[in-house]
Design an enzyme around this catalytic site. Structure first.
Site, PDB file in Angstrom:
ATOM      1  N   VAL A 296       0.845  -1.192   0.000  1.00 45.08           N
ATOM      2  CA  VAL A 296       0.000   0.000   0.000  1.00 45.08           C
ATOM      3  C   VAL A 296       0.879   1.241   0.000  1.00 45.08           C
ATOM      4  CG1 VAL A 296      -2.044  -0.995   1.089  1.00 45.08           C
ATOM      5  CG2 VAL A 296      -0.178  -0.155   2.523  1.00 45.08           C
TER       6      VAL A 296
ATOM      7  N   THR B  31       5.862   1.731   5.550  1.00 46.17           N
ATOM      8  CA  THR B  31       5.835   1.493   6.995  1.00 46.17           C
ATOM      9  C   THR B  31       5.405   2.739   7.759  1.00 46.17           C
ATOM     10  OG1 THR B  31       7.502  -0.246   6.939  1.00 46.17           O
ATOM     11  CG2 THR B  31       7.266   0.958   8.996  1.00 46.17           C
TER      12      THR B  31
ATOM     13  N   LYS C  12       1.817   8.168  16.228  1.00 47.65           N
ATOM     14  CA  LYS C  12       1.606   9.530  16.732  1.00 47.65           C
ATOM     15  C   LYS C  12       0.160   9.733  17.165  1.00 47.65           C
ATOM     16  CE  LYS C  12       5.500   9.745  16.600  1.00 47.65           C
ATOM     17  NZ  LYS C  12       5.686   8.563  15.901  1.00 47.65           N
TER      18      LYS C  12
ATOM     19  N   GLY D  33      12.242   0.012   1.957  1.00 49.86           N
ATOM     20  CA  GLY D  33      12.002   0.143   3.385  1.00 49.86           C
ATOM     21  C   GLY D  33      12.452  -1.038   4.221  1.00 49.86           C
TER      22      GLY D  33
ATOM     23  N   SER E 161      14.709  -0.947  24.429  1.00 44.23           N
ATOM     24  CA  SER E 161      14.347   0.347  25.016  1.00 44.23           C
ATOM     25  C   SER E 161      14.796   1.515  24.154  1.00 44.23           C
ATOM     26  CB  SER E 161      14.947   0.473  26.418  1.00 44.23           C
ATOM     27  OG  SER E 161      16.371   0.471  26.376  1.00 44.23           O
TER      28      SER E 161
ATOM     29  N   TYR F 271      13.756   3.912  20.491  1.00 48.51           N
ATOM     30  CA  TYR F 271      12.632   4.781  20.135  1.00 48.51           C
ATOM     31  C   TYR F 271      11.289   4.047  20.220  1.00 48.51           C
ATOM     32  CZ  TYR F 271      16.143   7.868  17.957  1.00 48.51           C
ATOM     33  OH  TYR F 271      17.219   8.693  17.731  1.00 48.51           O
TER      34      TYR F 271
ATOM     35  N   GLU G 101      16.359  -5.174  28.128  1.00 49.26           N
ATOM     36  CA  GLU G 101      17.374  -4.494  27.333  1.00 49.26           C
ATOM     37  C   GLU G 101      18.680  -5.282  27.362  1.00 49.26           C
ATOM     38  OE1 GLU G 101      19.553  -2.613  25.022  1.00 49.26           O
ATOM     39  OE2 GLU G 101      17.565  -1.696  25.253  1.00 49.26           O
TER      40      GLU G 101
ATOM     41  N   HIS H 256       9.042  36.175  21.874  1.00 47.67           N
ATOM     42  CA  HIS H 256       8.885  35.973  23.318  1.00 47.67           C
ATOM     43  C   HIS H 256       7.417  36.146  23.698  1.00 47.67           C
ATOM     44  CE1 HIS H 256       9.759  36.136  27.614  1.00 47.67           C
ATOM     45  NE2 HIS H 256       8.955  37.209  27.678  1.00 47.67           N
TER      46      HIS H 256
END
Length: 563
Positions: free
Chosen positions: A112, A116, A126, A218, A255, A257, A277, A532
């Protein structure tokens, strides 16, 4: 993904030399607002934009013979100027840039559009992280009271959360498809492979030729030996993004991303997490100082425990009422250490290149740990160490930097080369981010890497730091937990690396990454003005905190003009 889009759409140059596409007072840069682009993203173009779009289409037909365009290849010996195998973010970025450069372009996809990132990676993750961030804030009674807010117990609908992630992936996938169709990229369906020099096969028996070919296939989740994935109780990130369940206790193997982001999601939704880990510390790929702070904020206060220095030598899915069984061995001695019984296990041990079946043997190319060898210009190298003419590889498949926006940048760089402009992408200037709450971002070298480089090359390294606790906007948000750190050369002001942990760190890193890309020195960028009160002042204070021995500017004049 956001970075990949900005890279893909930053240039808007469907133009003839010295002739704008739209009205006489419109600059080529304004094409990004024309109906051609906006239509692909669901906007309703005005009459003026419709007029502009008509001129674009007309002009394309008019110039196709001279510039290649989308109607005919510039070299009639080939079907296409450029064929891209793989329609992920990297292939998409390359395709759009190629069409803008006047190349007749086709992109081949056997699965598709979006690859990924869009379908099983950064985009749906996200969406889940957006939910976890809101849940975490609503569940923090002390934080809400500090604003004078009273919130009743927060809850969630698992299927609704899963639908949010799925719907976002669908929307972005459609956007990518429409953008390529609108610009005239030919979308060819089927698995693609290289038959020989400048020749590609896709589907059953479709064969096309191209002056240049880009491989952009990919990667897939990497699953170590001894781990049995059933897609239900032992899962990879591909399965986890569907959020078919929220286990009471989940072990996350790795451990980095991926593992960190999913720990943020699962703990916000009520799960207990155990990290496994192999190295002696969590978050081994991050700058040690940032890693230490992140562990204090992201790991220690949450329902997370961990085992370091161990391998998961065997993982068996839950079955017949029995839990998931995880056998741990010492990473160094390989001696048995422990056995865990959990409700689920997520394998977050990285990704492996998807390069099988590409016909690389037809051009004498041998992969290295699955990666396709390339030079600094993404040109493929064969088994004899020679360049394969007119063949390039971008993105996860070459292993240089396994990030979606890096793939897009590499694709754009290749298109620049095949259209006559030599370009070498500076990979140390490409930022990376981990979208936990708070976020982590980085660009360039870590402090240990910089000190190793300094020792070899004979220069000094200095460190500048600033805290989010001194930033007005962060304090207004009651988000003062955070640190920005810059590693630099005090003799000439060169920025070697920047690392940020804190609110919207992923958005703040780009000023530093662009400075590294452009070669801008600290003594110049510290004079820049920031609004600021904004979070950008965290980076501003970081630059101002640096002490450069030679205050005189060393930024090249050409770069100064650009900045």
């Amino acid at each position: 993904m956001q970075s990949a889009f900005s890279l893909s759409f930053s240039q808007s140059s469907l133009t003839l030399p010295n002739r704008p596409l739209c009205s006489s007072n419109a600059s080529p840069r304004n094409l990004r607002f024309c109906g051609l682009r906006r239509e692909a993203f669901g906007f309703s173009p005005s009459k003026q934009l419709n007029s502009c779009r008509f001129q674009v289409k007309s002009r394309r037909i008019e110039v196709s013979a001279a510039a290649g365009g989308n109607g005919a290849p510039s070299n009639k010996s080939f079907d296409y100027d450029l064929v891209i195998i793989g329609a992920g973010v990297g292939g998409h970025g390359a395709a759009l840039h190629a069409v803008e450069k006047g190349l007749k372009t086709a992109i081949i996809e056997g699965d598709v559009v979006g690859g990924t990132c869009v379908n099983r990676g950064c985009v749906p993750s996200k969406a889940l992280l957006a939910v976890s961030g809101r849940m975490r804030e609503l569940q923090n009674e002390h934080h809400m009271k500090s604003f004078g807010l009273q919130v009743s117990a927060a809850g969630y609908d698992r299927q609704g959360v899963a639908d949010h992630a799925s719907n976002l992936a669908t929307k972005i996938r459609n956007n990518l498809t429409n953008s390529m169709k609108a610009l005239g990229v030919d979308l060819l369906t089927g698995f693609g492979s290289v038959l020989g020099p400048q020749k590609v096969k896709y589907g059953k028996d479709n064969i096309i030729t191209a002056k240049d070919i880009i491989i952009a296939t990919g990667s897939v989740p990497f699953v170590p030996k001894g781990i049995e994935v059933d897609g239900k109780t032992v899962i990879t990130s591909d399965h986890a993004l569907k959020l078919e369940s929220v286990p009471d206790w989940i072990a996350i193997v790795g451990s980095g991303y991926i593992g960190l982001e999913f720990s943020d999601v699962y703990t916000a939704l009520g799960s207990e997490v155990t990290f496994i880990e192999a190295l002696d510390q969590l978050m081994p790929g991050f700058d040690p100082e940032i890693s230490k702070l992140a562990q204090r904020v992201l790991i220690n206060p949450r329902k997370i425990d961990y085992h370091t220095g161990v391998f998961a030598s065997k993982i068996t899915p839950a079955k017949d009422g029995r839990p998931v069984m995880i056998e741990l061995i010492d990473a160094k001695t390989k001696e048995p250490k422990d056995t865990l019984e959990v409700d689920a296990a997520l394998i977050a041990t990285g990704r492996a290149p998807f390069t099988n079946g590409l016909g690389l043997e037809n051009i004498n190319v041998a992969t290295q740990r699955g990666f396709i060898p390339v030079d600094e210009r993404m040109r493929v190298i064969d088994g004899n160490g020679k360049l394969v003419p007119n063949l390039y590889c971008i993105g996860d498949a070459n292993g240089k930097l396994m990030l979606a926006h890096a793939a897009s940048a590499q694709g754009i760089s290749v298109v620049e080369q095949v259209t006559g402009r030599d370009h070498v992408l500076k990979h140390l200037s490409i930022p990376a981010a981990c979208f936990t709450h708070p976020e982590i971002s980085m660009v360039g070298l870590t402090e240990p890497q910089a000190r190793e480089k300094a020792e070899k090359e004979g220069f000094k390294v200095s460190i500048a730091k600033t805290s989010f606790k001194a930033n007005t906007k962060a304090l207004a948000e009651n988000e003062g937990e955070g640190l920005a750190k810059m590693i630099y050369r005090p003799d000439n002001g060169e920025i070697l690396g920047v690392h940020i942990f804190g609110l919207h760190a992923a958005d703040l890193i780009h000023e530093a990454s662009n400075a590294i890309a452009l070669g801008t020195r600290i003594q110049d960028i510290k004079l820049a003005v920031h609004a600021h009160p904004t979070l950008s002042e965290v980076v501003d204070e970081l630059f101002k905190a640096a002490k450069v021995e030679s205050p005189a500017s060393t930024t090249p004049q050409s770069v100064k003009a650009t900045v």
